[in-house]
Structure formats: C-alpha cells, structure tokens
Design a protein around this motif. Structure first.
Motif, PDB file in Angstrom:
ATOM      1  N   TRP A 129       0.858  -1.178   0.000  1.00 12.22           N
ATOM      2  CA  TRP A 129       0.000   0.000   0.000  1.00 12.22           C
ATOM      3  C   TRP A 129       0.901   1.237   0.000  1.00 12.22           C
ATOM      4  O   TRP A 129       1.860   1.320   0.773  1.00 12.22           O
ATOM      5  N   PHE A 130       0.549   2.165  -0.851  1.00 16.09           N
ATOM      6  CA  PHE A 130       1.233   3.444  -0.934  1.00 16.09           C
ATOM      7  C   PHE A 130       0.187   4.548  -0.863  1.00 16.09           C
ATOM      8  O   PHE A 130      -1.002   4.286  -1.044  1.00 16.09           O
ATOM      9  N   ARG A 131       0.612   5.757  -0.615  1.00 16.97           N
ATOM     10  CA  ARG A 131      -0.330   6.875  -0.588  1.00 16.97           C
ATOM     11  C   ARG A 131       0.314   8.119  -1.175  1.00 16.97           C
ATOM     12  O   ARG A 131       1.535   8.277  -1.169  1.00 16.97           O
ATOM     13  N   GLN A 132      -0.563   8.990  -1.671  1.00 14.72           N
ATOM     14  CA  GLN A 132      -0.088  10.240  -2.260  1.00 14.72           C
ATOM     15  C   GLN A 132      -1.020  11.360  -1.840  1.00 14.72           C
ATOM     16  O   GLN A 132      -2.209  11.368  -2.175  1.00 14.72           O
ATOM     17  N   ALA A 133      -0.467  12.300  -1.092  1.00 17.47           N
ATOM     18  CA  ALA A 133      -1.209  13.473  -0.663  1.00 17.47           C
ATOM     19  C   ALA A 133      -1.074  14.574  -1.715  1.00 17.47           C
ATOM     20  O   ALA A 133      -0.114  14.565  -2.494  1.00 17.47           O
ATOM     21  N   PRO A 134      -1.998  15.519  -1.749  1.00 16.00           N
ATOM     22  CA  PRO A 134      -1.919  16.593  -2.743  1.00 16.00           C
ATOM     23  C   PRO A 134      -0.589  17.337  -2.677  1.00 16.00           C
ATOM     24  O   PRO A 134      -0.148  17.745  -1.599  1.00 16.00           O
ATOM     25  N   GLY A 135       0.063  17.464  -3.829  1.00 16.51           N
ATOM     26  CA  GLY A 135       1.314  18.185  -3.908  1.00 16.51           C
ATOM     27  C   GLY A 135       2.532  17.434  -3.410  1.00 16.51           C
ATOM     28  O   GLY A 135       3.622  18.009  -3.343  1.00 16.51           O
ATOM     29  N   LYS A 136       2.351  16.169  -3.058  1.00 19.56           N
ATOM     30  CA  LYS A 136       3.460  15.374  -2.526  1.00 19.56           C
ATOM     31  C   LYS A 136       3.704  14.151  -3.389  1.00 19.56           C
ATOM     32  O   LYS A 136       2.849  13.740  -4.177  1.00 19.56           O
ATOM     33  N   GLU A 137       4.855  13.552  -3.225  1.00 17.41           N
ATOM     34  CA  GLU A 137       5.190  12.347  -3.958  1.00 17.41           C
ATOM     35  C   GLU A 137       4.497  11.135  -3.327  1.00 17.41           C
ATOM     36  O   GLU A 137       4.155  11.154  -2.140  1.00 17.41           O
ATOM     37  N   ARG A 138       4.321  10.112  -4.118  1.00 22.97           N
ATOM     38  CA  ARG A 138       3.754   8.867  -3.607  1.00 22.97           C
ATOM     39  C   ARG A 138       4.743   8.260  -2.609  1.00 22.97           C
ATOM     40  O   ARG A 138       5.939   8.190  -2.870  1.00 22.97           O
ATOM     41  N   GLU A 139       4.204   7.784  -1.484  1.00 17.17           N
ATOM     42  CA  GLU A 139       5.080   7.243  -0.446  1.00 17.17           C
ATOM     43  C   GLU A 139       4.604   5.879   0.025  1.00 17.17           C
ATOM     44  O   GLU A 139       3.416   5.554  -0.028  1.00 17.17           O
ATOM     45  N   PHE A 140       5.551   5.122   0.524  1.00 16.14           N
ATOM     46  CA  PHE A 140       5.297   3.780   1.039  1.00 16.14           C
ATOM     47  C   PHE A 140       4.510   3.843   2.339  1.00 16.14           C
ATOM     48  O   PHE A 140       4.758   4.693   3.184  1.00 16.14           O
TER      49      PHE A 140
END
Length: 123
Positions: free
Chosen positions: A35-46
């Motif tokens: 599972w990864f996530r991406q917040a607005p204006g940020k890179e996708r993260e583990f």
C-alpha cells in the motif's frame, strides 16, 4: 494482474477505516503486495507491504502501530486496517503488486497498480 482498491472515505481524527484491494488475473499468492499513498502536492510514499504468504510485513514509521496490512489469498484480497487516523493520513491510497513474492518498500519493485481510493481525515 488487475487490482481494484476500495474502502476509502471521510472519517474524523481518531477513527478507523479498512481498505481492501481485490486482485485478479493470475495466482495472487505469487506477489508481494503493498500500500502506498499520495497526498496533494506530494510524492507517492510507502505505507505498508506484505509478502506472498502473508508471513512477513513492513510498515512506514509514520503508520507503525496504527495500521495493519493483511491478506487472504483464498479471496485474492489484501487489506489495510487503519486505526487512530490522523489528518496527516489524508491521501489517495494505492495498492500494488510486486514483481516478486517478497515484500518491498520501493515503488520500482511494483509492477501493477490499482486505481486508488481517497481517504480524508478531518480534525
């Protein structure tokens, strides 16, 4: 492999959500999942990962102790139980299938990606 993520939504801080990711197309237990996530204006993260058998997991420090990854190979599904959610957890969450049977925290190790599900945590 095709992946379909679901379970996102709006929740208050301190609340819980469970994300699901249904896989189809090949033997699911061959793939480590993440599972990864991406917040607005940020890179996708583990966020979290689990190996093919489900015997080994790994978490980002920011979610350790609050999130739990699991899988049911009989149902071709991986889950992310998210407890004690914080506003900083707000993001689009993506599930992904690894090229190997192993767990991995690195985006480049993942070959297949789901479409993402939005999690919004209000303060």
């Amino acid at each position: 492999v095709q992946l379909q993520a679901s379970g996102g939504g709006l929740v208050q801080a301190g609340g819980s959500l469970r994300l699901s990711c249904a896989a189809s197309g090949r033997a699911f237990s061959r793939n480590g999942m993440g599972w990864f996530r991406q917040a607005p204006g940020k890179e996708r993260e583990f966020v979290a990962t689990i190996n093919g058998s489900g015997s080994s997991t790994l978490y980002a420090d920011s979610v350790k102790g609050r999130f739990t990854i699991s899988r049911d190979n009989a149902k071709n599904t991986v889950y992310l139980q998210m407890d004690n959610l914080e506003p900083g957890d707000t993001a689009v969450y993506y599930c992904a299938a690894s090229r190997t049977n192993y767990r991995s925290r690195y985006l480049n190790d993942y070959e297949y990606w789901g479409q993402g599900t939005l999690v919004t945590v209000s303060s």
